[in-house]
Scaffold this motif. Structure first.
Motif, PDB file in Angstrom:
ATOM      1  N   ARG A 134       1.937  15.923  36.158  1.00 46.52           N
ATOM      2  CA  ARG A 134       2.668  16.877  35.318  1.00 46.52           C
ATOM      3  C   ARG A 134       1.892  17.179  34.034  1.00 46.52           C
ATOM      4  N   TRP A 137      -1.160  19.239  34.896  1.00 39.98           N
ATOM      5  CA  TRP A 137      -0.736  20.590  35.259  1.00 39.98           C
ATOM      6  C   TRP A 137      -0.470  21.435  34.008  1.00 39.98           C
ATOM      7  N   TRP A 138       0.311  20.892  33.080  1.00 39.02           N
ATOM      8  CA  TRP A 138       0.624  21.661  31.875  1.00 39.02           C
ATOM      9  C   TRP A 138      -0.606  21.874  31.000  1.00 39.02           C
ATOM     10  N   VAL A 141      -2.448  24.708  32.620  1.00 39.11           N
ATOM     11  CA  VAL A 141      -1.771  25.991  32.420  1.00 39.11           C
ATOM     12  C   VAL A 141      -2.046  26.520  31.009  1.00 39.11           C
TER      13      VAL A 141
END
Length: 173
Positions: A134, A137-138, A141
């Protein structure tokens, strides 16, 4: 202006693919490094625990039940001959938190001074991969959005300047 949009779109697609590939490689490199360091810690702990057992054999009778970091089990000499040291991932129930936590386990064997063989199981807490995925991923992004904004704005400014003579030539024709 179509050429400008076409160029930006193609650059964005290539950058998206490169960043997805980079993010995947980065994730696996981080996981590998974390597991390697965890295994090194387990190997160092094994040396310490076995050293203490050889000096103080009474430790064999008292497993570390509070922290549940290690356990001993007597094995036969036949088992010891074919024994292979293993590392694997598992979970351990923590009653105070009422949940299962990820751990890394090492199983190895050793011989004491009185020629008895014991299996040593060492456990160490590891990071939760779901949390790491997580976070990566962030981070990707946010990184992608920032990079795309910078590239889009930079490309637009550069291409407008580069295409100015072409635009003047097309207007003249």
């Amino acid at each position: 202006m179509n050429l400008l949009h076409y160029t930006n779109r193609n650059l964005s697609l290539v950058i998206l693919l490169l960043m997805a590939l980079w993010g995947t490689v980065f994730y696996f490199l981080i996981i590998h490094e974390v597991m390697d360091e965890t295994d090194d810690t387990l190997a160092n702990t094994r040396e310490i625990v076995v050293g203490k057992v050889l000096v103080h054999p009474e430790i064999l009778q008292s497993n570390d039940s509070i922290m549940q970091r290690y356990a001993f089990r007597e094995i036969t000499p036949e088992e010891a001959v074919s024994y292979r040291e293993t590392y694997y991932d598992s979970t351990l129930y923590i009653a105070t938190e009422d949940e299962f936590e990820p751990i890394r386990v090492m199983k190895t064997c050793f011989r004491t001074a009185d020629d008895r063989f014991y299996e040593l199981e060492l456990r160490i807490s590891t990071l939760e991969r779901d949390d790491m995925v997580r976070a990566i991923w962030w981070a990707l992004v946010v990184l992608y959005v920032v990079v795309m904004l910078c590239i889009t704005i930079g490309t637009r400014l550069v291409l407008q300047k580069v295409f100015r003579p072409l635009r003047l030539l097309l207007d003249w024709l």
